[in-house]
Design an enzyme around this catalytic site. Structure first.
Site, short mmCIF file in Angstrom:
data_model
loop_
_atom_site.label_atom_id
_atom_site.label_comp_id
_atom_site.label_asym_id
_atom_site.label_seq_id
_atom_site.Cartn_x
_atom_site.Cartn_y
_atom_site.Cartn_z
N GLY A 484 42.76 41.28 33.53
CA GLY A 484 42.47 40.73 34.83
C GLY A 484 43.69 40.07 35.45
O GLY A 484 44.76 40.67 35.58
N ASP A 485 43.54 38.79 35.83
CA ASP A 485 44.67 38.04 36.42
C ASP A 485 45.16 36.97 35.46
O ASP A 485 45.65 35.93 35.90
CB ASP A 485 44.24 37.43 37.76
CG ASP A 485 43.04 36.50 37.62
OD1 ASP A 485 42.44 36.49 36.53
OD2 ASP A 485 42.70 35.80 38.59
N GLU A 486 45.04 37.20 34.14
CA GLU A 486 45.49 36.25 33.13
C GLU A 486 46.74 36.78 32.44
O GLU A 486 46.78 37.92 31.97
CB GLU A 486 44.40 35.99 32.10
CG GLU A 486 43.19 35.28 32.66
CD GLU A 486 42.13 35.02 31.59
OE1 GLU A 486 41.28 34.14 31.82
OE2 GLU A 486 42.16 35.70 30.56
#
Length: 575
Positions: A484-486
């Protein structure tokens, strides 16, 4: 070649008896081995059912305690003698279950404070009370079990127990099982605490092996193949010493069982250079809420091949007595054919053997104008084609290996590869007394951008963020995408807090820069929240360190977007 073939057929006729004798002996050996493997496989499946029964018994004991009203009263301190009565219950349970190291009741409050605890100490049962009770909220068997629904059981990975104050369970192979305790009328509310049982696996292994015939050897590995039980004790629990001893390394045929493509396998292997064995292994699926390495167990039984083949020895001697005279006669014909027929075949045989070792044969009888020459030319052509295909296969294998370890969108190391790199860094740090610093990055405002402009623009934003991070981080820092956005960064060296703060501020500044999308016609902005954790203060394993950094990131996010926070000190800042 007609006359040569006639002589060859005469030799084959004389050698037929020897061939039949050898074939009969081999068939008998094969049947004996297959029969032994089937028997071993049946035995492993019986043992697997015994493991399932043991697992069910632990779950039953946990469920009885978790659902009993006395347990809730002990956690709420609503009765003065509730803890004492529960301790008596634990004492009786452990006397009936010698494989239990500990039984504990741990509160969800007071940082996971133990309320009732019975330990096995020097073979006796010992109640731990007062100031000796410990806070356990940071252990997964508490924190993860509190998040489970009622009657669901948490199962830890099978490992050596290094937990302080474990008494007889200290430094012993242990599995920890726990179950949340809910108020009777609020099973969907917040858990009041957890019931925990530590199981002595060495005693459990002994119980599994006690009914086996003496020559049998018992093997056990976790779902990743790490050896837990083996006749060679130096190979067991290698991961506890920073080593990896995988059962599929010494027994490649088990790779399919470990990988999950099959649930059992039968095989032959050498326990050492002088002890061939036949074996059967079966895959035991664990509880759905178990930690990943312990969801599955690989259980195996092995038997010395010499015992299996003892019956074939008499048949082998009788067959040899018949075959030797016939074989001697066949040698006469082989000698006659050697000069005219076998020399070019020997060239082909040497070429085939060399090709199997990776050498391209050049001394082939390709100039002959008979069938052997045709065969030699075909073999030479095959060498060229196979060599070309092997080169293509090696290139494809390298490509697949890279794809399995890297994120397809950003080209960064993925979660699995990064955890391997982090574990290696922790082993080096432990060996040399160093620290390891970890930065956990979560993008702020990415979801609205992704929802408004679409996944294609979202991917472009992620690629731009990665480009900005690569430009701003130090060359030796390891940047990876968890999903994801991690993102996560393994910082090089041992930077002090000021350096970490400077890096965190720089990362937030880089990510906060405007990002052009739709070929530069539109710009968007995202931010970042950062959590920082350090080994060994914030965790002694890769999972614990990553969880500490994750929790610090969420604390920073709650403090306000564009902030960072240290896991241990709690200090934070903003850019």
């Amino acid at each position: 070649m007609a006359h040569k073939l006639a002589l060859l057929l005469a030799g084959i006729g004389l050698a037929a008896a020897l061939a039949m004798a050898v074939l009969a002996e081999r068939v008998s050996r094969t049947l004996l081995v297959e029969g032994a493997q089937e028997a071993l496989l049946t035995s492993t499946q019986v043992l697997a059912r015994r493991v399932a029964v043991m697992h069910a018994n632990v779950a039953r004991d946990l469920r009885i305690v978790a659902e009993h009203p006395l347990t809730g009263r002990a956690l709420k301190n609503s009765e003065a003698d509730a803890a004492d009565r529960l301790a008596q219950w634990f004492d009786v349970s452990m006397r009936s279950q010698p494989a239990y190291f500990q039984m504990r009741l741990i509160s969800a409050a007071d940082y996971g404070l133990e309320r009732v605890r019975i330990d096995r100490h020097q073979g006796q049962l010992l109640r731990i009370d007062g100031d000796a009770l410990q806070e356990k909220a940071h252990f997964p068997y508490v924190s993860e079990a509190l998040a489970l629904p009622a009657q669901e059981m948490f199962s830890s990975e099978i490992a050596i127990n290094h937990e302080d104050g474990a008494h007889d369970g200290l430094e012993q192979p242990t599995a920890i099982f726990s179950m949340p305790v809910y108020a009777p009328n609020a099973p969907n509310g917040k858990a009041l605490g957890v019931v925990v049982i530590n199981v002595d696996l060495r005693n459990t292994f002994a119980l599994l092996a006690q009914d086996l015939p003496k020559p049998y050897q018992l093997f056990l590995a976790n779902g990743e193949g790490d050896i837990l039980l083996h006749p060679n004790a130096t190979l067991t629990f290698g991961f506890d010493r920073g080593e990896r001893h995988l059962i599929q390394t010494s027994m490649p045929a088990l790779a399919a069982v470990v990988g999950g493509s099959t649930d059992h396998a039968v095989l032959d292997f050498n326990l050492d250079t002088s002890k061939p064995m036949v074996a059967a292994f079966t895959r035991i699926e664990g509880a759905p809420h178990a930690a990943p390495p312990s969801r599955t167990l690989i259980l195996g039984l092995a038997q010395p091949a010499s015992e299996v083949l003892a019956r074939a020895e008499q048949l082998r001697r009788a067959l040899l007595g018949l075959a030797v005279p016939v074989a001697m006669g066949s040698l006469v014909f082989a000698f006659l054919l050697a000069r005219t027929f076998t020399r070019p075949l020997a060239q082909l045989e040497r070429a085939a053997h060399g090709f199997g070792q990776g050498d391209m044969a050049t001394d082939l009888p390709v100039d002959r104008h008979d069938e052997i020459g045709t065969l030699a030319r075909s073999f030479a052509h095959m060498q060229y084609r196979v060599g070309d295909q092997l080169q293509t296969l090696r290139e494809n294998q390298q490509t697949l290996e890279h794809l399995s370890q890297h994120d397809s969108l950003t080209g960064l190391p993925n979660r699995r590869f990064f955890m391997q790199l982090l574990e290696q860094a922790l082993v080096r740090a432990q060996r040399h007394g160093l620290t390891v610093d970890l930065m956990f990055i979560d993008l702020d405002g990415f979801k609205p951008v992704n929802d408004q402009f679409g996944h294609e623009c979202g991917d472009q934003v992620l690629q731009t963020v990665v480009h900005q991070l690569r430009a701003g981080l130090r060359q030796a820092d390891i940047l990876a995408r968890l999903g994801g956005d991690e993102f996560v960064v393994l910082l090089d060296g041992t930077p002090d807090q000021d350096t970490c703060e400077t890096l965190a501020a720089k990362v937030i500044e880089l990510i906060s820069a405007p990002i052009a999308i739709w070929q530069g016609h539109t710009t968007v902005r995202v931010g970042a929240s950062i959590g920082l954790a350090r080994y060994p203060q914030d965790g002694r394993t890769a999972s614990e360190l990553l969880q500490s950094a994750d929790r610090a990131m969420y604390a920073a996010k709650e403090a306000g977007k564009g902030c960072w926070r240290f896991a241990a000190s709690g200090s934070q800042g903003a850019s």
